[in-house]
Design an enzyme around this catalytic site. Structure first.
Site, PDB file in Angstrom:
ATOM      1  N   CYS A  94      -0.012  81.909 -19.119  1.00  0.00           N
ATOM      2  CA  CYS A  94       0.997  82.792 -18.560  1.00  0.00           C
ATOM      3  C   CYS A  94       0.353  83.781 -17.603  1.00  0.00           C
ATOM      4  O   CYS A  94      -0.856  84.001 -17.651  1.00  0.00           O
ATOM      5  CB  CYS A  94       1.785  83.535 -19.645  1.00  0.00           C
ATOM      6  SG  CYS A  94       0.906  84.905 -20.396  1.00  0.00           S
ATOM      7  N   GLU A 137       7.221  86.965 -14.790  1.00  0.00           N
ATOM      8  CA  GLU A 137       6.355  86.317 -15.772  1.00  0.00           C
ATOM      9  C   GLU A 137       6.336  84.823 -15.490  1.00  0.00           C
ATOM     10  O   GLU A 137       7.374  84.171 -15.466  1.00  0.00           O
ATOM     11  CB  GLU A 137       6.861  86.613 -17.193  1.00  0.00           C
ATOM     12  CG  GLU A 137       6.052  85.985 -18.303  1.00  0.00           C
ATOM     13  CD  GLU A 137       4.707  86.681 -18.576  1.00  0.00           C
ATOM     14  OE1 GLU A 137       4.414  87.703 -17.927  1.00  0.00           O
ATOM     15  OE2 GLU A 137       3.959  86.169 -19.415  1.00  0.00           O
ATOM     16  N   ARG A 162       3.686  98.172 -10.154  1.00  0.00           N
ATOM     17  CA  ARG A 162       2.255  98.429  -9.893  1.00  0.00           C
ATOM     18  C   ARG A 162       1.823  97.892  -8.541  1.00  0.00           C
ATOM     19  O   ARG A 162       1.086  98.538  -7.811  1.00  0.00           O
ATOM     20  CB  ARG A 162       1.416  97.802 -10.997  1.00  0.00           C
ATOM     21  CG  ARG A 162       1.639  98.507 -12.312  1.00  0.00           C
ATOM     22  CD  ARG A 162       0.375  98.590 -13.091  1.00  0.00           C
ATOM     23  NE  ARG A 162       0.620  99.303 -14.324  1.00  0.00           N
ATOM     24  CZ  ARG A 162      -0.095  99.143 -15.428  1.00  0.00           C
ATOM     25  NH1 ARG A 162      -1.102  98.284 -15.445  1.00  0.00           N
ATOM     26  NH2 ARG A 162       0.175  99.848 -16.497  1.00  0.00           N
ATOM     27  N   GLU A 183       4.005 103.465 -24.519  1.00  0.00           N
ATOM     28  CA  GLU A 183       2.630 103.746 -24.083  1.00  0.00           C
ATOM     29  C   GLU A 183       2.290 105.153 -24.552  1.00  0.00           C
ATOM     30  O   GLU A 183       2.998 106.104 -24.240  1.00  0.00           O
ATOM     31  CB  GLU A 183       2.526 103.672 -22.558  1.00  0.00           C
ATOM     32  CG  GLU A 183       2.924 102.342 -21.945  1.00  0.00           C
ATOM     33  CD  GLU A 183       1.745 101.376 -21.842  1.00  0.00           C
ATOM     34  OE1 GLU A 183       0.658 101.695 -22.349  1.00  0.00           O
ATOM     35  OE2 GLU A 183       1.940 100.290 -21.267  1.00  0.00           O
ATOM     36  N   CYS A 230       6.828  86.416 -22.162  1.00  0.00           N
ATOM     37  CA  CYS A 230       6.691  84.956 -22.255  1.00  0.00           C
ATOM     38  C   CYS A 230       7.078  84.468 -23.648  1.00  0.00           C
ATOM     39  O   CYS A 230       7.142  83.255 -23.887  1.00  0.00           O
ATOM     40  CB  CYS A 230       5.278  84.521 -21.904  1.00  0.00           C
ATOM     41  SG  CYS A 230       4.001  85.492 -22.700  1.00  0.00           S
ATOM     42  N   ASN A 253      -2.236  89.697 -14.296  1.00  0.00           N
ATOM     43  CA  ASN A 253      -3.268  88.922 -14.975  1.00  0.00           C
ATOM     44  C   ASN A 253      -2.842  87.461 -15.110  1.00  0.00           C
ATOM     45  O   ASN A 253      -1.681  87.120 -14.898  1.00  0.00           O
ATOM     46  CB  ASN A 253      -3.577  89.519 -16.344  1.00  0.00           C
ATOM     47  CG  ASN A 253      -2.363  89.563 -17.231  1.00  0.00           C
ATOM     48  OD1 ASN A 253      -1.374  88.876 -16.992  1.00  0.00           O
ATOM     49  ND2 ASN A 253      -2.419  90.366 -18.258  1.00  0.00           N
ATOM     50  N   ARG A 262       7.535  98.967 -23.301  1.00  0.00           N
ATOM     51  CA  ARG A 262       6.331  99.271 -24.060  1.00  0.00           C
ATOM     52  C   ARG A 262       6.253 100.737 -24.342  1.00  0.00           C
ATOM     53  O   ARG A 262       6.461 101.556 -23.450  1.00  0.00           O
ATOM     54  CB  ARG A 262       5.095  98.919 -23.247  1.00  0.00           C
ATOM     55  CG  ARG A 262       4.844  97.482 -23.328  1.00  0.00           C
ATOM     56  CD  ARG A 262       3.517  97.142 -22.795  1.00  0.00           C
ATOM     57  NE  ARG A 262       3.558  95.708 -22.612  1.00  0.00           N
ATOM     58  CZ  ARG A 262       2.574  95.003 -22.142  1.00  0.00           C
ATOM     59  NH1 ARG A 262       1.456  95.582 -21.799  1.00  0.00           N
ATOM     60  NH2 ARG A 262       2.698  93.712 -22.035  1.00  0.00           N
ATOM     61  N   ARG A 269       2.642 103.567 -14.923  1.00  0.00           N
ATOM     62  CA  ARG A 269       2.650 103.219 -16.341  1.00  0.00           C
ATOM     63  C   ARG A 269       3.977 103.667 -16.901  1.00  0.00           C
ATOM     64  O   ARG A 269       4.259 104.848 -17.030  1.00  0.00           O
ATOM     65  CB  ARG A 269       1.477 103.874 -17.079  1.00  0.00           C
ATOM     66  CG  ARG A 269       1.365 103.421 -18.526  1.00  0.00           C
ATOM     67  CD  ARG A 269       0.107 103.910 -19.203  1.00  0.00           C
ATOM     68  NE  ARG A 269      -1.097 103.392 -18.578  1.00  0.00           N
ATOM     69  CZ  ARG A 269      -1.596 102.171 -18.809  1.00  0.00           C
ATOM     70  NH1 ARG A 269      -1.014 101.361 -19.666  1.00  0.00           N
ATOM     71  NH2 ARG A 269      -2.674 101.771 -18.189  1.00  0.00           N
ATOM     72  N   GLU A 326      -4.746  97.892 -13.106  1.00  0.00           N
ATOM     73  CA  GLU A 326      -4.435  96.476 -13.313  1.00  0.00           C
ATOM     74  C   GLU A 326      -3.050  96.209 -12.744  1.00  0.00           C
ATOM     75  O   GLU A 326      -2.095  96.892 -13.088  1.00  0.00           O
ATOM     76  CB  GLU A 326      -4.462  96.141 -14.807  1.00  0.00           C
ATOM     77  CG  GLU A 326      -4.099  94.694 -15.056  1.00  0.00           C
ATOM     78  CD  GLU A 326      -3.862  94.363 -16.531  1.00  0.00           C
ATOM     79  OE1 GLU A 326      -4.537  94.926 -17.399  1.00  0.00           O
ATOM     80  OE2 GLU A 326      -2.983  93.511 -16.781  1.00  0.00           O
ATOM     81  N   ASP A 335      -7.924  89.546 -15.271  1.00  0.00           N
ATOM     82  CA  ASP A 335      -7.102  90.656 -14.765  1.00  0.00           C
ATOM     83  C   ASP A 335      -7.286  90.804 -13.262  1.00  0.00           C
ATOM     84  O   ASP A 335      -8.391  90.618 -12.759  1.00  0.00           O
ATOM     85  CB  ASP A 335      -7.561  91.979 -15.402  1.00  0.00           C
ATOM     86  CG  ASP A 335      -6.837  92.285 -16.701  1.00  0.00           C
ATOM     87  OD1 ASP A 335      -5.995  91.476 -17.123  1.00  0.00           O
ATOM     88  OD2 ASP A 335      -7.138  93.340 -17.291  1.00  0.00           O
TER      89      ASP A 335
HETATM   90  P1  ATP Z   1      -2.914  98.196 -18.948  1.00  0.00           P
HETATM   91  O1  ATP Z   1      -4.310  97.838 -19.367  1.00  0.00           O
HETATM   92  O2  ATP Z   1      -2.818  98.828 -17.612  1.00  0.00           O
HETATM   93  O3  ATP Z   1      -2.160  98.908 -20.017  1.00  0.00           O
HETATM   94  P2  ATP Z   1      -1.996  95.736 -19.978  1.00  0.00           P
HETATM   95  O4  ATP Z   1      -3.273  95.022 -20.187  1.00  0.00           O
HETATM   96  O5  ATP Z   1      -1.349  96.398 -21.126  1.00  0.00           O
HETATM   97  O6  ATP Z   1      -2.169  96.796 -18.785  1.00  0.00           O
HETATM   98  P3  ATP Z   1      -0.566  93.311 -19.755  1.00  0.00           P
HETATM   99  O7  ATP Z   1      -0.186  93.334 -21.160  1.00  0.00           O
HETATM  100  O8  ATP Z   1      -1.625  92.395 -19.324  1.00  0.00           O
HETATM  101  O9  ATP Z   1      -0.958  94.774 -19.267  1.00  0.00           O
HETATM  102  O10 ATP Z   1       0.773  93.106 -18.867  1.00  0.00           O
HETATM  103  C1  ATP Z   1       0.800  92.344 -17.679  1.00  0.00           C
HETATM  104  C2  ATP Z   1       1.205  93.160 -16.479  1.00  0.00           C
HETATM  105  O11 ATP Z   1       2.365  93.929 -16.745  1.00  0.00           O
HETATM  106  C3  ATP Z   1       0.175  94.187 -16.057  1.00  0.00           C
HETATM  107  O12 ATP Z   1      -0.795  93.610 -15.247  1.00  0.00           O
HETATM  108  C4  ATP Z   1       1.022  95.178 -15.291  1.00  0.00           C
HETATM  109  O13 ATP Z   1       1.285  94.704 -13.986  1.00  0.00           O
HETATM  110  C5  ATP Z   1       2.305  95.169 -16.051  1.00  0.00           C
HETATM  111  N1  ATP Z   1       2.367  96.285 -17.012  1.00  0.00           N
HETATM  112  C6  ATP Z   1       1.899  96.318 -18.266  1.00  0.00           C
HETATM  113  N2  ATP Z   1       2.177  97.474 -18.867  1.00  0.00           N
HETATM  114  C7  ATP Z   1       2.843  98.223 -17.951  1.00  0.00           C
HETATM  115  C8  ATP Z   1       3.423  99.523 -17.959  1.00  0.00           C
HETATM  116  N3  ATP Z   1       3.371 100.290 -19.042  1.00  0.00           N
HETATM  117  N4  ATP Z   1       4.042  99.950 -16.842  1.00  0.00           N
HETATM  118  C9  ATP Z   1       4.116  99.186 -15.745  1.00  0.00           C
HETATM  119  N5  ATP Z   1       3.596  97.941 -15.675  1.00  0.00           N
HETATM  120  C10 ATP Z   1       2.976  97.457 -16.760  1.00  0.00           C
HETATM  121 ZN    ZN Z   2       2.629  86.288 -21.064  1.00  0.00          ZN
HETATM  122 MG    MG Z   3      -1.335  98.299 -21.796  1.00  0.00          MG
END
Ligand code: ATP
Ligand code: ZN
Ligand code: MG
Length: 533
Positions: A469, A355, A476, A338, A306, A443, A336, A347, A440, A421
């Protein structure tokens, strides 16, 4: 909180006894009046404790509270001297420096701070003494003190909050649903049947059948949730200049999970000659060698997706006729880094997301969030028929420092800035009563002025503007669907099947060597058979 320091003001000529007399009068005025303005308690204002004249300058010892802080006080002293002496004696101020600035905090701090601005930090009984380096006029004009104090407060709060970055309060959950978990881990199945192939850590190629299923799910979400609420599609860039991340706060908050991009040092290919030759001979591309030909990173890859929305409206003035603004973007992946838990497409390092973003007056932003909540619930319950729950998970930085200690798990104020969430149960992982078996999927956040302030997004009549947003992580949602519905197509959501069938189902890759295993080939044949029915 106390501030002390030594102000040195240098004039452009030597000063006569007359001028010194004049300055003494000005200092008397500063101490009595000008340095006291803006603070009800004079202790919170500023005071010049002593001064000495030099040939063509003056050195003043100053002490201040936090209402007229030392940076502001120093500039006031300089301005009074330069205005008065300029008009009366044609004496100008050549420079102003603050030597030995010291901040004394009324508490002991537990955090460490290592920035070039700070010379030393020591604690003395219940106080913390922070000694800064010498500051010049341009430093004093920046709100360095303000930012430094904010940083200390932020870090202290984070330390108090511990490693826990979110708290979690259940808002609502669906009824228990019957699930078909016999297929086990859907990530495994998708890889075994060759519908996806891993390119590198957390990054996959999706073949046409999987692409079709993922895109169909996205389309269903757009048709059932996003479009009925009047959101319109935009196309956002996926690589952002660092300044954007500075303003959104992501660089300060989650830099450890961001991926950065660098430009080549030169466009002239001859500059790469050595590296190219090396690759010829070694048949390798050593990253360390490549690094030498790259500029420092100046971009970060799409993180929250966003960011460009706030950037677009930076410094714009909006009126009621254009508000609220409701867009969505699905034009490319997010990235990301991770640290752990990378697993199949649950993940990922490179993932796909729709978005949804909106901007408006606070009541509108809340209303849109509530409409989205309702539609999400409908989507999860009626369209997909999955087992879900939603929780209020507000990251620590949204909490006001005072509210933090008093916060009870049961009290949430849902119309304040914060995040909800959506989570879904992954039966293959285990029992629904254990939180680690939930994931998750998406959100919804309302941010208050978190972004409209730094990006200076304004309303023409000065009304406050908020943003919101919501992220729908396609992979997922798809994994959850597979995990809860299994391979028996009869269990699948009717609408989804209808959408899938709208075009001929794409061909799976089945060659001599791919899918890799006999067992994978058999499973693929079985799935194709199921899909045919
Ligand atoms: P998590 O707690 O599982 O790491 P997050 O809180 O980091 O998630 P947000 O930053 O809220 O996730 O991102 C919004 C959405 O993007 C999440 O709800 C999920 O659907 C998706 N998302 C985030 N990180 C990942 C990832 N590493 N792989 C796949 N989908 C992801
Ligand atoms: Zn956002
Ligand atoms: Mg995360």
């Amino acid at each position: 909180m106390r501030f002390t320091g030594i102000i040195e003001i240098v004039f452009n000529k030597t000063i006569s006894e007359d001028v010194k007399k004049e300055i003494e009068g000005l200092i008397e005025y500063l101490n009595r009046d000008y340095l006291k303005r803006g603070a009800r308690d004079p202790r919170e204002a500023a005071h010049i404790n002593s001064y000495t004249f030099k040939d063509s300058g003056i050195v003043l010892e100053i002490e201040t509270g936090s209402k007229v802080r030392i940076d502001e006080a120093t500039l006031r002293v300089k301005n009074v001297l330069s205005t008065s002496l300029g008009s009366k004696y044609r004496i100008g101020v050549r420079g102003v420096n603050l030597h030995n600035p010291i901040i004394t905090l009324d508490n002991k701090i537990s955090i460490s701070l290592k920035i070039p601005l700070i010379k030393s930090i020591a604690s003395d009984g219940d106080h913390t003494i922070i000694e800064l380096v010498e500051l010049d006029e341009s430093d004093l004009k920046k709100p360095l003190f303000l930012r430094l104090l904010r940083l200390i407060e932020d870090k202290e709060q984070r330390a108090r909050w511990g490693g826990k970055s979110e708290h979690w309060v259940l808002i609502k959950r669906s009824g228990k649903k019957t699930v078909e978990a016999s297929m086990g881990d859907p990530n495994d199945v998708l890889e075994r049947i060759g519908w996806m192939k891993r390119m590198s850590v957390g990054q996959w190629l999706y073949t046409p059948p999987l692409t079709h299923m993922l895109n169909t799910l996205k389309r269903l979400f757009i048709d059932e949730v996003v479009k009925p609420l009047g959101f319109e599609e935009a196309t956002f860039p996926k690589m952002y200049p660092l300044e954007v991340g500075l303003k959104t706060g992501h660089l300060k908050g989650v830099i450890n999970s961001m991926i950065f991009a660098s430009l080549p040092r030169s466009y002239d290919i001859s500059e790469f000659e050595e590296f190219i030759d090396l690759m010829y001979v070694l048949n390798e591309a050593p990253p360390e060698e490549l690094q030498r030909h790259l500029r420092p990173s100046s971009y970060f890859l799409c993180f929250a997706q966003c960011e460009p929305f706030y950037w677009f409206f930076e410094n714009e003035i909006l009126d009621d006729s254009s508000l609220p603004i409701k867009w969505y973007d699905q034009s490319g992946p997010s990235y990301r880094w991770e640290s752990g838990g990378i697993h199949g497409i649950e993940r990922l390092i490179e993932f796909h997301r729709i978005e949804v973003v909106w901007l408006g007056r606070p009541d509108d932003v809340i209303k849109i969030r509530n409409e989205l909540l309702e539609r999400y619930e409908y989507f999860m319950d009626k369209v997909l028929d999955i087992e879900w729950r939603m929780a209020w998970v507000t990251p620590w930085f949204y909490e006001q420092s005072g509210a933090l200690q008093g916060l009870k798990e049961s009290t949430i104020e849902i119309d304040k800035p914060g995040t909800i969430d959506f989570e879904a149960w992954l039966p293959y992982r285990g029992d629904r009563d254990d939180s680690k078996n939930w994931i998750e999927v998406g959100n919804i956040s309302i941010h208050g002025t978190k972004f409209t302030e730094p990006f200076r997004i304004k309303h023409n009549r000065g009304e406050t503007l908020w943003t919101g947003c919501s992220g729908f992580g396609s992979e997922r949602w798809f994994i959850v669907l597979l995990a809860q519905k299994g391979l028996n197509i009869d269990n699948w959501p009717k609408k989804y099947i209808e959408y899938i069938k709208a075009i001929p189902f794409p061909r799976s890759i089945d060659t001599i060597t791919y899918p890799r295993t006999k067992d994978g080939k058999e499973l693929l044949a079985k799935i194709i058979n199921l899909l045919k029915q």
